[in-house]
Structure formats: structure tokens, C-alpha cells
Design a protein around this motif. Structure first.
Motif: not given
Ligand SMILES: *Cc1c(COP(=O)(O)O)cnc(C)c1O
Length: 415
Positions: A117-122, A145-150, A156-163, A173-174
Motif C-alpha cells: 500500500n505504500s513505498g515503505s511497504e514495498a 548516505e542521505s538516501g530515503f526508503h520510508g 527506516l533502517a536502510v534510510t541514511g538520514k540520521p535525523a 538489520t546491520d
């Protein structure tokens, strides 16, 4: 009190404050125009974050959704339905044979689709798929780094935005992050215990940041050499945004192992898709994954209307042409606040020389244009794929005044 102020007040009291309180309250839309609850009109240059691909209230989308909701709105995955099967078949055809002399995946590549139903779920589906296919010896994932995956925990674990990420760790996940667009860093980070590389073809949320040309081919090569899965997140870039069906089909087409889609796919109805290629097409077995709503008949019918209309109205060519016009006209504006414009198709970042994107967004709205301050110094422009050259020019002609009003005080008064 204006209707907008009143609605914002109610929003503030009733909604969790995850988004702040948005400044404009939209009541309705038609084509590339929207109207707020006080009757003010805007040209929509952000399309609900690259979602409303056909603009607002497109007759094809309205018809598809209305007819489907009247026939059967929901079946669950206990039952098969035609729109879902048809949509999967269409997506498979488009990744293999995008047409117009563009290279797709080899015609005999097995490709299968899972709908969410969403990008995160994909991306969650992609993470689980990778986990199964890679086995326990591959115990880490590489992302950029700086990537966004949801925002869900896996994505969020694979999202490269520390904030937005760090408060919610540690993650199961490592994940190791490398600079975006740097093949050497990727090569150094990926060995034969890496399960997957997650990457966007252009980093949308980072400000429509493009990698050097050939980057996706380099990712493909690193993954081929190591056996890691190449997961390409086209949640924002896919479905015509770049002037191609999918961003990876530009430049000779580096084909991923897993492709994720969402935003523009449903034209405003919530749907996401995870496409597996080759071994990844069939790595999930019965019972390995699921969702109640994913790809339901209404969302699937909406997506079919989006794909049909992109084809029948020539919207890939329109995205390329009106996007080029926007870039050319913005580049011709001479203003001390303007550093340049980048991106492809109808997916652009207007870069500013000062961190005043939020002010420019506000002044643009006052002039009747909805744009998005995606970073402190970048405006994101991602209008409906149906936008006309005249509508683009409306914006570029107003841009000098918008920028002049947005200049920090001391500069506005300088000679
Ligand atoms: C928006 C976005 C997501 C997340 O999609 P949601 O539908 O908000 O969950 C993931 N990846 C990319 C590249 C995106 O732009």
C-alpha cells in the motif's frame, strides 16, 4: 478567522504533530490546479509529492475508481481479482519492453510482483525477499548516505538520514552506509557476505540529487561480482516521472534484482509494488509475506488508469519536454538567490544560494504556486505529468518576483 486558520487549529488539536501544521488546506483539485478551503487557487507543482501523476480529478482515474468501487472494492488476498492480475502483467511488460527503442530487462527474465500500500511497504517486502534469497551467511545490507526508503522500521533502517533514523535504533538489520554516487566506496563496502545494496536512481528526499552518469551500471557490477541483490527504490522516480517509465531505463538500463514502486503508481490511490527479477521473482513461497489491502481492486484499477493514460496522452514525452522547458526557463532567471536547477523530466530541484527554501515556498504559495522546500536550500518541483508548457511558463514568469520577495532583508535593500 479564515477557514484555513480554523482547519489548521483543529488539525493541531487532533493530529499527532509529525508534520507540523501544513500552511495550505486543500479542498479540491482539477487538472494541475487546486483550490483551498478559502477559495484561493494554486498551480500544483508538487502533486502530493510526485503522486498525482494525472493531476487532480482526471476523468480516467475518476471513472476507474468509481466503476471498481461499485463492482467490488475489496476482496483480500483470499480471492483473485482481475485488476490486480492485469496490473502485475502490465508492470512486467513495462520493465521488459518499455517501448520507444528503450532497453528493458531481457524478454525471458522471470519477473513477479508483490503489491503493498505504500513505498515503505514495498521496501519492507524487498528486505524480507532479500533475507530469504540471501540466506544467513549474508548478514548485512549496504545503503547510501542521505538516501530515503520510508518510515517503517525496516525501511527506516536502510534510510541514511540520521535525523529521522537514529532515535529509533538499534535496528535488527546491520546496515552500512556509503556516500551516494561513489562506485569505489560501494565496491569497498560490499563483499560476499553482503545481502543487498539499496539505492535510489536519484535521491528525491535529499533534494533530487543525481549520481554521476553510469552509477546504476556500477551498482549492477558490484552486485554481480559479490552476489548481493541490487534493490532499486523507484518509489519516487518510477512511473513516468523522469520521462521514462522507470528511471533505470534511461542510459541503456541497468536492470535491478528488485524494483520498488509506489507514489505515482496509483495516481493518488495508495498502492506500492515490489518486483522481483530472476531468482528474486520466486524467492517468496506461500505464507512468506502478505498484506490485507495490498493491490486491492480499487487501487489496482486506479493504477491501470494511470498506466493507460500515460500511454494514451503521451505523458512520457510531455514529462521530458515540459521538464526541459522548466529547466531552461529557470536557468535563464538571473537572481542572486538562484544557484541552478537540476534533475530530469518533471522531477527537479531548484537550488538556492541561501537556506531560504521555506521562505520561497511561502512566497510562491502567496503567488498561487505550490512548491516544496525539500531541503533548506532546495525547492522540489514534481508537478502532475499532465502539466502544459503554458502552466510551466506561468511559474517561471512569476519566479523572479517570488525570489525577490524571498531575499533576506539586508540583500533586498542592497543596490
Ligand atoms: C516516499 C518514498 C518512500 C516511502 O514511501 P511511503 O509511501 O511514504 O511509505 C520510499 N522511497 C522513496 C525513494 C521515496 O521517495
Amino acid at each position: 478567522m479564515s477557514a484555513t486558520a480554523e482547519l489548521r487549529e483543529r488539525f493541531r488539536s487532533a493530529l499527532m504533530p509529525t508534520y507540523g501544521t501544513p500552511p495550505v488546506a486543500i479542498a479540491r483539485g482539477d487538472g494541475c490546479r487546486v483550490t483551498d478551503v478559502d477559495g484561493n487557487h494554486y498551480l500544483d507543482l508538487i502533486a502530493g509529492i510526485a503522486v498525482s501523476a494525472l493531476g487532480h480529478a482526471h476523468p480516467a482515474l475518476v471513472r476507474a475508481v468509481r466503476d471498481q468501487v461499485a463492482a467490488v472494492a475489496h476482496t483480500s488476498n483470499l480471492f483473485v481479482h482481475e485488476p490486480g492480475v492485469e496490473l502485475a502483467e502490465r508492470l512486467i511488460r513495462l520493465v521488459r519492453d518499455p517501448g520507444a527503442g528503450v532497453t528493458g530487462a531481457a524478454p525471458d527474465t522471470d519477473v513477479r510482483v508483490f503489491f503493498g500500500n505504500s513505498g515503505s511497504e514495498a521496501n519492507e517486502a524487498a528486505l524480507k525477499l532479500v533475507r530469504l534469497a540471501a540466506g544467513p551467511s549474508r548478514d548485512y545490507v549496504v545503503s547510501t548516505e542521505s538516501g530515503f526508503h520510508g518510515r517503517t522500521s525496516g525501511a527506516l533502517a536502510v534510510t541514511g538520514k540520521p535525523a529521522i533514523r537514529d532515535k529509533f535504533g538499534p535496528f535488527t538489520t546491520d546496515v552500512r552506509f556509503v556516500p551516494y554516487g561513489d562506485p569505489a566506496a560501494l565496491r569497498a563496502a560490499v563483499d560476499d557476505s553482503c545481502a543487498a545494496v539499496f539505492v535510489e536512481p536519484t535521491q528525491g528526499e535529499a533534494g533530487v540529487v543525481q549520481p554521476p552518469s553510469g552509477y546504476l551500471h556500477a551498482v549492477r557490477e558490484v552486485c554481480d561480482n559479490s552476489g548481493a541483490a541490487f534493490v532499486l527504490d523507484e518509489v519516487q522516480s518510477g512511473v513516468g516521472r523522469t520521462g521514462h517509465w522507470f528511471a533505470h531505463q534511461a542510459d541503456g538500463g541497468a536492470v535491478p534484482d528488485i524494483l520498488t514502486l509506489a507514489k505515482g503508481l496509483g495516481g493518488g490511490l495508495p498502492i506500492g509494488a515490489c518486483l522481483g527479477f530472476g531468482d528474486y521473482a520466486t524467492a517468496f513461497a506461500k505464507g512468506d509475506h502478505g498484506t490485507t489491502f495490498g493491490g486491492n481492486p480499487v487501487a489496482a484499477s486506479a493504477a491501470l488508469a494511470v498506466l493507460d493514460t500515460i500511454e494514451s496522452e503521451g505523458l512520457l514525452a510531455n514529462a521530458a519536454e515540459t521538464g526541459a522547458l522548466l529547466a531552461e526557463r529557470v536557468a535563464a532567471v538571473d537572481d542572486p538567490l538562484l544557484a541552478g536547477i537540476h534533475g530530469t523530466g518533471l522531477w527537479r530541484g531548484i537550488r538556492l544560494t541561501r537556506p531560504v527554501a521555506a521562505d520561497v515556498q511561502e512566497h510562491a504559495a502567496a503567488h498561487g504556486f505550490l512548491v516544496n522546500a525539500v531541503t533548506p536550500d532546495t525547492l522540489r518541483i514534481a508537478p502532475p505529468l499532465t502539466i502544459s508548457a503554458e502552466e510551466i511558463l506561468e511559474f517561471t514568469e512569476a519566479l523572479p518576483s517570488i525570489l525577490a520577495e524571498s531575499r533576506p532583508q539586508e540583500e533586498g535593500t542592497a543596490p
